[in-house]
Scaffold this active site. Structure first.
Site, PDB file in Angstrom:
ATOM      1  N   GLY A 120      21.006  30.418  -7.468  1.00 12.77           N
ATOM      2  CA  GLY A 120      20.538  29.218  -6.759  1.00 12.77           C
ATOM      3  C   GLY A 120      19.158  28.813  -7.262  1.00 12.77           C
ATOM      4  O   GLY A 120      18.911  27.645  -7.609  1.00 12.77           O
ATOM      5  N   HIS A 121      18.251  29.788  -7.320  1.00 13.45           N
ATOM      6  CA  HIS A 121      16.903  29.509  -7.840  1.00 13.45           C
ATOM      7  C   HIS A 121      16.981  29.065  -9.309  1.00 13.45           C
ATOM      8  O   HIS A 121      16.298  28.125  -9.723  1.00 13.45           O
ATOM      9  CB  HIS A 121      16.023  30.760  -7.769  1.00 13.45           C
ATOM     10  CG  HIS A 121      15.798  31.304  -6.399  1.00 13.45           C
ATOM     11  ND1 HIS A 121      16.361  32.483  -5.976  1.00 13.45           N
ATOM     12  CD2 HIS A 121      15.059  30.841  -5.356  1.00 13.45           C
ATOM     13  CE1 HIS A 121      15.977  32.736  -4.728  1.00 13.45           C
ATOM     14  NE2 HIS A 121      15.193  31.756  -4.325  1.00 13.45           N
TER      15      HIS A 121
ATOM     16  N   SER B  28      18.632  35.153  -0.994  1.00 11.73           N
ATOM     17  CA  SER B  28      17.976  36.443  -1.236  1.00 11.73           C
ATOM     18  C   SER B  28      18.312  37.416  -0.123  1.00 11.73           C
ATOM     19  O   SER B  28      18.268  38.628  -0.312  1.00 11.73           O
ATOM     20  CB  SER B  28      16.460  36.251  -1.310  1.00 11.73           C
ATOM     21  OG  SER B  28      16.155  35.241  -2.244  1.00 11.73           O
TER      22      SER B  28
HETATM   23  P1  AMP Z   1      13.440  30.754  -1.279  1.00 10.59           P
HETATM   24  O1  AMP Z   1      13.102  31.714  -2.379  1.00 10.59           O
HETATM   25  O2  AMP Z   1      14.520  31.230  -0.376  1.00 10.59           O
HETATM   26  O3  AMP Z   1      12.216  30.238  -0.557  1.00 10.59           O
HETATM   27  O4  AMP Z   1      14.054  29.487  -2.003  1.00 10.59           O
HETATM   28  C1  AMP Z   1      13.352  28.804  -3.005  1.00 10.59           C
HETATM   29  C2  AMP Z   1      14.093  27.536  -3.344  1.00 10.59           C
HETATM   30  O5  AMP Z   1      15.400  27.857  -3.817  1.00 10.59           O
HETATM   31  C3  AMP Z   1      14.279  26.617  -2.129  1.00 10.59           C
HETATM   32  O6  AMP Z   1      14.103  25.266  -2.529  1.00 10.59           O
HETATM   33  C4  AMP Z   1      15.697  26.903  -1.722  1.00 10.59           C
HETATM   34  O7  AMP Z   1      16.307  25.830  -1.042  1.00 10.59           O
HETATM   35  C5  AMP Z   1      16.343  27.115  -3.074  1.00 10.59           C
HETATM   36  N1  AMP Z   1      17.600  27.860  -2.927  1.00 10.59           N
HETATM   37  C6  AMP Z   1      17.775  29.046  -2.290  1.00 10.59           C
HETATM   38  N2  AMP Z   1      19.076  29.389  -2.307  1.00 10.59           N
HETATM   39  C7  AMP Z   1      19.737  28.396  -2.964  1.00 10.59           C
HETATM   40  C8  AMP Z   1      21.103  28.164  -3.301  1.00 10.59           C
HETATM   41  N3  AMP Z   1      22.064  29.009  -2.973  1.00 10.59           N
HETATM   42  N4  AMP Z   1      21.419  27.027  -3.984  1.00 10.59           N
HETATM   43  C9  AMP Z   1      20.438  26.145  -4.326  1.00 10.59           C
HETATM   44  N5  AMP Z   1      19.136  26.312  -4.035  1.00 10.59           N
HETATM   45  C10 AMP Z   1      18.784  27.418  -3.364  1.00 10.59           C
END
Ligand code: AMP
Length: 286
Positions: free
Chosen positions: A36-37, A186
């Site tokens: 996703g990231h 995560s």
């Molecule tokens: P986080 O590390 O959870 O703060 O996420 C960092 C970025 O990655 C944020 O913009 C989230 O929305 C994005 N993100 C997390 N999981 C996904 C996913 N499965 N698909 C797309 N973007 C994601």
């Protein structure tokens, strides 16, 4: 790829980029990177000459009793993933670098921070908006990339940028899912094999509700019941919320009569999972 741990290093590292007027694409993350990231980093790579990723587990967006202490921090693996996806600069500060003095200024994105996750995680979006505003001021990107996986966060950040006249284009990117449909997160690593199987019900429930809308169901309480029942049929779960909201204002709807978002937050064991899906009705104007 350059790894910076201080704000001064980021400013210095990006100085020549800015002088050359090269577009900076920015992906803020909390690390424990997954596909996703990586999809956000790739989107930034596609659009921008220079790609910056931040890895920072922001303490101010965690509430008491949440998973701040045990949040995964596999920095070496994360740096490898960033390098492979084509990142130019990683900013991985400590909490004391980001919150150095007795800071008292925060960013609160009014009404949009209150419903959905905001109601269950008091102060969460204030923590998010404040750290993102700070990161924007440190990196000064032309574009920043956020996942639709965290739909409310995306809406909050778009509003903050609009309200504060920040010259940054916010790019929303589709949710990346594992085979079977579980939205990558995560936090999925906290799930047992059984719980991971159970967690597939979130996406299945949302997909079925969307099919019901396509087949003509518009009543939100019926649709939410359907989602709840589908998730509970898969096993024991505690629902924080199942909601269908206006896609822009995040106000709860009674009827799906405009572009809407179905949003769920569910606790399976100790793991809190969120997911969402758009729904629209033909001929509706939002
Ligand atoms: P986080 O590390 O959870 O703060 O996420 C960092 C970025 O990655 C944020 O913009 C989230 O929305 C994005 N993100 C997390 N999981 C996904 C996913 N499965 N698909 C797309 N973007 C994601």
């Amino acid at each position: 790829m350059f790894t910076a741990t201080t704000i001064a290093e980021v400013r210095e590292g990006l100085e020549p980029v800015r002088r050359a007027d090269r577009c900076i694409g920015f992906v803020p993350t909390m690390g424990a990177l997954h596909e996703g990231h990586v999809s956000l980093i790739r989107a930034a790579r596609r659009d921008c000459a220079h790609v910056v990723v931040s890895i920072f587990v922001n303490p101010t967006q965690f509430g008491p009793g949440e998973d701040l202490a045990k949040y995964p921090r596999p920095l070496e693996e994360d740096l490898r993933a960033c390098r492979e996806a084509g990142t130019d600069l990683v900013f991985a500060p400590t909490a004391s670098e980001m919150y150095r003095s007795n800071a008292v200024t925060t960013v609160r994105v009014g009404k949009l921070s209150e419903p959905l996750c905001g109601a269950f995680r008091p102060g969460h979006f204030e923590g998010v908006a404040t750290v993102v505003a700070k990161l924007f001021n440190i990196v000064m990107p032309g574009r920043a990339y956020f996942g639709e996986k965290d739909y409310q966060q995306l809406v909050v950040i778009r509003q903050m940028v609009r309200d504060l006249d920040l010259p940054i284009g916010i790019v929303g990117c589709p949710t990346v899912r594992e085979t079977g449909g579980l939205a990558m997160s995560s936090r999925n690593r906290y799930l047992s094999v059984e719980q991971r199987h159970q967690a597939l019900s979130l996406n299945q429930a949302l997909t079925e509700a969307r099919q019901a809308v396509t087949a003509g169901t518009r009543d939100v309480s019926m649709l939410c019941d359907m989602i709840r029942r589908r998730i509970l049929a898969a096993g024991e779960a505690r629902m924080d919320y199942v909601s269908i909201v206006d896609a822009a204002s995040l106000e709860a709807l009674q009827t799906v009569d405009r572009p809407a978002r179905m949003c769920v937050a569910v606790r399976i064991g100790d793991c809190r999972l969120i997911d969402n899906m758009p729904v629209d009705v033909p001929g509706a104007h939002g």
